[in-house]
Scaffold this motif. Structure first.
Motif, PDB file in Angstrom:
ATOM      1  N   ILE A 259      -9.730   4.290   1.963  1.00  0.00           N
ATOM      2  CA  ILE A 259      -8.920   3.112   2.315  1.00  0.00           C
ATOM      3  C   ILE A 259      -7.912   3.465   3.400  1.00  0.00           C
ATOM      4  CG2 ILE A 259      -7.191   1.496   1.446  1.00  0.00           C
ATOM      5  CD1 ILE A 259      -8.670   1.492  -1.211  1.00  0.00           C
ATOM      6  N   ALA A 260      -7.263   4.616   3.277  1.00  0.00           N
ATOM      7  CA  ALA A 260      -6.273   5.032   4.276  1.00  0.00           C
ATOM      8  C   ALA A 260      -6.935   5.207   5.643  1.00  0.00           C
ATOM      9  CB  ALA A 260      -5.600   6.325   3.841  1.00  0.00           C
ATOM     10  N   SER A 261      -8.126   5.790   5.683  1.00  0.00           N
ATOM     11  CA  SER A 261      -8.830   6.003   6.949  1.00  0.00           C
ATOM     12  C   SER A 261      -9.247   4.681   7.578  1.00  0.00           C
ATOM     13  CB  SER A 261     -10.056   6.890   6.717  1.00  0.00           C
ATOM     14  OG  SER A 261      -9.676   8.177   6.268  1.00  0.00           O
ATOM     15  N   VAL A 262      -9.748   3.770   6.753  1.00  0.00           N
ATOM     16  CA  VAL A 262     -10.169   2.463   7.263  1.00  0.00           C
ATOM     17  C   VAL A 262      -8.970   1.711   7.828  1.00  0.00           C
ATOM     18  CG1 VAL A 262     -11.009   0.185   6.584  1.00  0.00           C
ATOM     19  CG2 VAL A 262     -12.199   2.236   5.792  1.00  0.00           C
ATOM     20  N   ARG A 263      -7.845   1.761   7.115  1.00  0.00           N
ATOM     21  CA  ARG A 263      -6.643   1.066   7.597  1.00  0.00           C
ATOM     22  C   ARG A 263      -6.128   1.671   8.892  1.00  0.00           C
ATOM     23  NH1 ARG A 263      -5.287  -4.000   5.754  1.00  0.00           N
ATOM     24  NH2 ARG A 263      -5.924  -4.195   3.566  1.00  0.00           N
ATOM     25  N   LEU A 264      -6.222   2.991   9.023  1.00  0.00           N
ATOM     26  CA  LEU A 264      -5.813   3.632  10.270  1.00  0.00           C
ATOM     27  C   LEU A 264      -6.712   3.179  11.413  1.00  0.00           C
ATOM     28  CD1 LEU A 264      -4.232   5.674  11.955  1.00  0.00           C
ATOM     29  CD2 LEU A 264      -5.781   7.460  11.112  1.00  0.00           C
ATOM     30  N   ALA A 265      -8.012   3.132  11.163  1.00  0.00           N
ATOM     31  CA  ALA A 265      -8.949   2.681  12.195  1.00  0.00           C
ATOM     32  C   ALA A 265      -8.648   1.247  12.620  1.00  0.00           C
ATOM     33  CB  ALA A 265     -10.379   2.794  11.675  1.00  0.00           C
ATOM     34  N   GLU A 266      -8.356   0.383  11.656  1.00  0.00           N
ATOM     35  CA  GLU A 266      -8.043  -1.011  11.970  1.00  0.00           C
ATOM     36  C   GLU A 266      -6.765  -1.116  12.795  1.00  0.00           C
ATOM     37  OE1 GLU A 266      -7.829  -2.873   8.187  1.00  0.00           O
ATOM     38  OE2 GLU A 266     -10.012  -3.059   7.940  1.00  0.00           O
ATOM     39  N   ALA A 267      -5.755  -0.325  12.426  1.00  0.00           N
ATOM     40  CA  ALA A 267      -4.495  -0.360  13.164  1.00  0.00           C
ATOM     41  C   ALA A 267      -4.703   0.082  14.609  1.00  0.00           C
ATOM     42  CB  ALA A 267      -3.462   0.530  12.469  1.00  0.00           C
ATOM     43  N   MET A 268      -5.473   1.140  14.815  1.00  0.00           N
ATOM     44  CA  MET A 268      -5.723   1.613  16.182  1.00  0.00           C
ATOM     45  C   MET A 268      -6.536   0.592  16.961  1.00  0.00           C
ATOM     46  SD  MET A 268      -6.291   5.755  15.840  1.00  0.00           S
ATOM     47  CE  MET A 268      -7.671   5.640  14.700  1.00  0.00           C
ATOM     48  N   THR A 269      -7.514  -0.007  16.316  1.00  0.00           N
ATOM     49  CA  THR A 269      -8.349  -1.001  16.984  1.00  0.00           C
ATOM     50  C   THR A 269      -7.521  -2.198  17.450  1.00  0.00           C
ATOM     51  OG1 THR A 269     -10.289  -0.364  15.685  1.00  0.00           O
ATOM     52  CG2 THR A 269     -10.320  -2.547  16.687  1.00  0.00           C
ATOM     53  N   GLU A 270      -6.519  -2.559  16.653  1.00  0.00           N
ATOM     54  CA  GLU A 270      -5.657  -3.693  17.004  1.00  0.00           C
ATOM     55  C   GLU A 270      -4.547  -3.309  17.971  1.00  0.00           C
ATOM     56  OE1 GLU A 270      -4.346  -4.978  13.206  1.00  0.00           O
ATOM     57  OE2 GLU A 270      -6.326  -5.725  12.595  1.00  0.00           O
ATOM     58  N   GLY A 271      -4.505  -2.043  18.358  1.00  0.00           N
ATOM     59  CA  GLY A 271      -3.512  -1.598  19.327  1.00  0.00           C
ATOM     60  C   GLY A 271      -2.203  -1.122  18.734  1.00  0.00           C
ATOM     61  N   HIS A 272      -2.115  -1.051  17.387  1.00  0.00           N
ATOM     62  CA  HIS A 272      -0.879  -0.601  16.730  1.00  0.00           C
ATOM     63  C   HIS A 272      -0.988   0.898  16.413  1.00  0.00           C
ATOM     64  CE1 HIS A 272      -0.118  -4.829  16.555  1.00  0.00           C
ATOM     65  NE2 HIS A 272      -1.023  -5.058  15.609  1.00  0.00           N
ATOM     66  N   VAL A 273      -1.132   1.689  17.457  1.00  0.00           N
ATOM     67  CA  VAL A 273      -1.434   3.110  17.273  1.00  0.00           C
ATOM     68  C   VAL A 273      -0.272   3.850  16.619  1.00  0.00           C
ATOM     69  CG1 VAL A 273      -2.041   5.258  18.428  1.00  0.00           C
ATOM     70  CG2 VAL A 273      -3.020   3.091  19.227  1.00  0.00           C
ATOM     71  N   THR A 274       0.920   3.705  17.149  1.00  0.00           N
ATOM     72  CA  THR A 274       2.068   4.462  16.628  1.00  0.00           C
ATOM     73  C   THR A 274       2.363   4.094  15.183  1.00  0.00           C
ATOM     74  OG1 THR A 274       3.043   4.604  18.845  1.00  0.00           O
ATOM     75  CG2 THR A 274       4.493   5.029  16.972  1.00  0.00           C
ATOM     76  N   ASP A 275       2.467   2.794  14.903  1.00  0.00           N
ATOM     77  CA  ASP A 275       2.737   2.362  13.530  1.00  0.00           C
ATOM     78  C   ASP A 275       1.622   2.803  12.584  1.00  0.00           C
ATOM     79  OD1 ASP A 275       5.095   1.211  14.257  1.00  0.00           O
ATOM     80  OD2 ASP A 275       4.321  -0.839  14.344  1.00  0.00           O
ATOM     81  N   GLY A 276       0.390   2.687  13.039  1.00  0.00           N
ATOM     82  CA  GLY A 276      -0.736   3.063  12.198  1.00  0.00           C
ATOM     83  C   GLY A 276      -0.729   4.538  11.855  1.00  0.00           C
ATOM     84  N   VAL A 277      -0.450   5.381  12.844  1.00  0.00           N
ATOM     85  CA  VAL A 277      -0.432   6.825  12.605  1.00  0.00           C
ATOM     86  C   VAL A 277       0.708   7.201  11.658  1.00  0.00           C
ATOM     87  CG1 VAL A 277      -0.039   9.073  13.687  1.00  0.00           C
ATOM     88  CG2 VAL A 277      -1.573   7.423  14.764  1.00  0.00           C
ATOM     89  N   ILE A 278       1.883   6.610  11.851  1.00  0.00           N
ATOM     90  CA  ILE A 278       3.020   6.912  10.977  1.00  0.00           C
ATOM     91  C   ILE A 278       2.730   6.491   9.542  1.00  0.00           C
ATOM     92  CG2 ILE A 278       5.423   6.328  10.464  1.00  0.00           C
ATOM     93  CD1 ILE A 278       5.895   6.155  13.484  1.00  0.00           C
ATOM     94  N   ASP A 279       2.233   5.276   9.364  1.00  0.00           N
ATOM     95  CA  ASP A 279       1.901   4.807   8.015  1.00  0.00           C
ATOM     96  C   ASP A 279       0.838   5.695   7.369  1.00  0.00           C
ATOM     97  OD1 ASP A 279       3.687   2.723   8.225  1.00  0.00           O
ATOM     98  OD2 ASP A 279       2.191   1.252   8.860  1.00  0.00           O
ATOM     99  N   TYR A 280      -0.156   6.083   8.160  1.00  0.00           N
ATOM    100  CA  TYR A 280      -1.222   6.938   7.634  1.00  0.00           C
ATOM    101  C   TYR A 280      -0.671   8.282   7.171  1.00  0.00           C
ATOM    102  CZ  TYR A 280      -5.276  10.073   7.700  1.00  0.00           C
ATOM    103  OH  TYR A 280      -6.222  11.013   7.380  1.00  0.00           O
ATOM    104  N   LEU A 281       0.172   8.903   7.977  1.00  0.00           N
ATOM    105  CA  LEU A 281       0.710  10.221   7.622  1.00  0.00           C
ATOM    106  C   LEU A 281       1.577  10.151   6.371  1.00  0.00           C
ATOM    107  CD1 LEU A 281       1.607  11.633  11.163  1.00  0.00           C
ATOM    108  CD2 LEU A 281      -0.349  12.233   9.710  1.00  0.00           C
ATOM    109  N   ILE A 282       2.327   9.057   6.214  1.00  0.00           N
ATOM    110  CA  ILE A 282       3.166   8.901   5.021  1.00  0.00           C
ATOM    111  C   ILE A 282       2.301   8.721   3.780  1.00  0.00           C
ATOM    112  CG2 ILE A 282       4.881   7.450   3.874  1.00  0.00           C
ATOM    113  CD1 ILE A 282       5.997   6.787   6.665  1.00  0.00           C
ATOM    114  N   VAL A 283       1.341   7.814   3.859  1.00  0.00           N
ATOM    115  CA  VAL A 283       0.453   7.561   2.719  1.00  0.00           C
ATOM    116  C   VAL A 283      -0.347   8.810   2.377  1.00  0.00           C
ATOM    117  CG1 VAL A 283      -1.604   6.304   2.008  1.00  0.00           C
ATOM    118  CG2 VAL A 283       0.292   5.064   3.052  1.00  0.00           C
ATOM    119  N   PHE A 284      -0.828   9.493   3.410  1.00  0.00           N
ATOM    120  CA  PHE A 284      -1.646  10.674   3.162  1.00  0.00           C
ATOM    121  C   PHE A 284      -0.830  11.779   2.503  1.00  0.00           C
ATOM    122  CE2 PHE A 284      -4.462  14.201   3.752  1.00  0.00           C
ATOM    123  CZ  PHE A 284      -5.722  13.635   3.724  1.00  0.00           C
ATOM    124  N   PHE A 285       0.451  11.843   2.809  1.00  0.00           N
ATOM    125  CA  PHE A 285       1.284  12.834   2.125  1.00  0.00           C
ATOM    126  C   PHE A 285       1.257  12.608   0.623  1.00  0.00           C
ATOM    127  CE2 PHE A 285       5.229  13.960  -0.002  1.00  0.00           C
ATOM    128  CZ  PHE A 285       5.311  15.318   0.277  1.00  0.00           C
TER     129      PHE A 285
END
Length: 399
Positions: free
Chosen positions: A45-71
Motif C-alpha cells: 500500500i505504501a509503495s502504491v501510494r508513493l507511485a500515485e503521488a509521484m504520478t500526480e506530481g506531488h513528489v516531495t510530499d509523497g516521498v516525505i509521507d512514504y519515508l515516515i510511514v515506512f519508518f
C-alpha cells in the motif's frame, strides 16, 4: 541458556529465557513467516501510494509521507525480529501477542491512505502504538523469566512505553507541532535499543537474524516483480506503447535479479558481531528496505509516463527508480559488502551505484542501468567474498 526443551507450566507457558545464539539449524519459524505476510500488505500500500503521488506530481510530499510511514513499518518489524531471535518461546501467549501486533500492522496499512491524502497520521499512530505495547508485554514477560537479562528487558519495556505515550500525545498537537515532534520521537525510538543493550547484550542468533532480514528483502523485491508484471499487463492493453512497456518489464526483471544478487553476495552474519556493528546493520537496513519498496513505486511511475498518464516529465521521472537503486546498492555495500570484499569489489560496487544516479540524463536510462547492474554482478561472480578472518561468536548473555 536453555539447551533442552523446558517443561510447560500449569498455564501451558514456557519460561521466556534467552535462546542459545549458537543453536544449530536455527531458522525462521512459521509464525515469523506468517508475521511477515501482513507487512506485505503495508509495504504494498505504501509503495502504491508513493507511485500515485509521484504520478500526480506531488513528489516531495509523497516521498516525505512514504519515508515516515515506512519508518513505522520497518521499526515495528525490526523490533519484533530482534526480540524473537533472543526470546522466542512459541507458546500460546507469545503467539497471541504476535498476532495482536499483526492486527496493528493491518490497521496501520488501512491508515496509509489518509497520510498521503490528508497528512492525517491518527490511524497510523494508534495502530503503531498498539503494536509497540504488545511488544512491551513480551519484554515484561522476558524480564520475569530471565535473571541475566532482567535489566535489559526492563529498560526496553520502560523506554518503549514512554515513547509510545509521547506518540499518543502528538495526536493533541496541531499539524505543524506534529512535524516538529516527529524527528524527536524517531530519535527517541532508535535510542532505546542503544541504551538498553548497554545494560547487557540480548543473545541474537547471527544466522537467524540475517535470514530474517533476507526474507524481508525478498518481500520487497517481490513488489518490483509485481511492477514488472504490471508493465506487461499495460502493454497488452495499450498497443501504442507495446515496445517500451515490454522493454520496461524485461529490464525491471533484470534489475530486480541484480539487486537480489548484490544483496545476497556477502555473508551477512559477519556484520552483526558486537553491539556497534549490529546497530549499524539493523538501522542501515531502513535505507535498504525503503529503497527496495520505492524502486517498485518508481517503476509504476515510469509506466505511467510511458502510457501518458503522469504529470512527471522525462527524463526526471526516471530518477524515481534510479535513486532507489543507487541507495539500495550503496546501503548493502556499506553494511555488508565492504568488510567482506577485496579492493576491486569495493571500487566497482559503490562506483556502479553512484553511476546509476546520472542514468536519467542519458537517452536510454533504464537500459544503461541494467548494463551497469549486470556489470556489478559479473564482478561479484569473478571476485568471491574474502575468507572469514575469525569465526568467534558474538558476546552473549548466559542465564
Amino acid at each position: 541458556m536453555t539447551a533442552t526443551p523446558t517443561p510447560l507450566t500449569r498455564s501451558r507457558l514456557v519460561p521466556m529465557r534467552p535462546r542459545d545464539p549458537n543453536e544449530p539449524g536455527r531458522s525462521a519459524s512459521t509464525l515469523e513467516l506468517f508475521f511477515d505476510l501482513v507487512f506485505v500488505v503495508a509495504v504494498s500500500i505504501a509503495s502504491v501510494r508513493l507511485a500515485e503521488a509521484m504520478t500526480e506530481g506531488h513528489v516531495t510530499d509523497g516521498v516525505i509521507d512514504y519515508l515516515i510511514v515506512f519508518f513505522g513499518i520497518w521499526w515495528a518489524w525490526m523490533n519484533f525480529t530482534w526480540f524473537a531471535t533472543s526470546f522466542d518461546t512459541d507458546d500460546w501467549l507469545y503467539r497471541l501477542l504476535t498476532i495482536i501486533q499483526m492486527g496493528g500492522v493491518l490497521v496501520l496499512a488501512a491508515g496509509i491512505g489518509l497520510v498521503f491524502e490528508e497528512h492525517n497520521f491518527t490511524v497510523v499512530i494508534i495502530a503503531y502504538v498498539v503494536m509497540r505495547f504488545a511488544l512491551v508485554a513480551q519484554w515484561v514477560r522476558a524480564s520475569w523469566s530471565s535473571p541475566s537479562a532482567r535489566s535489559t528487558c526492563r529498560l526496553y519495556a520502560i523506554g518503549v512505553s514512554i515513547v509510545q505515550l509521547l506518540w499518543l500525545l502528538t495526536l493533541l498537537l496541531p499539524g505543524s507541532g506534529f512535524f516538529i515532534a516527529l524527528p524527536i520521537l524517531i530519535l527517541a525510538e532508535v535510542a532505546v535499543p542503544v541504551i538498553a543493550e548497554r545494560a547487557g547484550l540480548t543473545p541474537w542468533h547471527p544466522h537467524h537474524i540475517t535470514e530474517r532480514y533476507g526474507l524481508f528483502t525478498l518481500i520487497l523485491l517481490g513488489e518490483s516483480l509485481l511492477a514488472s508484471a504490471n508493465a506487461i499487463i499495460e502493454a497488452i492493453q495499450d498497443s501504442d506503447a507495446l515496445g517500451p512497456l515490454i522493454a520496461m518489464a524485461v529490464l525491471t526483471l533484470i534489475a530486480t535479479a541484480a539487486l537480489w544478487w548484490i544483496y545476497f553476495w556477502p555473508p551477512h552474519h559477519r556484520s552483526i558481531r558486537g553491539l556497534r556493528n549490529s546497530l549499524a546493520y539493523g538501522y542501515g537496513h531502513y535505507f535498504i528496505f525503503a529503497a527496495a519498496g520505492a524502486f517498485s513505486a518508481g517503476i509504476e511511475a515510469e509506466i505511467a509516463v510511458i502510457t501518458d498518464h503522469s504529470k512527471l516529465e522525462p527524463p526526471f521521472a526516471s530518477f524515481a527508480y534510479t535513486i532507489p537503486i543507487a541507495v539500495f546498492i550503496l546501503g548493502v555495500w556499506a553494511i555488508a559488502i565492504r568488510p567482506n570484499a577485496d579492493r576491486v569489489v569495493n571500487i566497482v560496487v559503490p562506483l556502479g551505484g553512484l553511476r546509476v544516479l546520472i542514468d536519467p540524463l542519458i537517452p536510454v536510462p533504464f537500459a544503461l542501468t541494467s548494463v551497469i547492474l549486470i556489470g556489478i554482478v559479473v564482478v561479484l561472480v569473478w571476485r568471491p567474498p574474502l575468507p572469514d578472518p575469525d569465526d568467534e561468536p558474538a558476546e552473549v548473555l548466559v542465564d
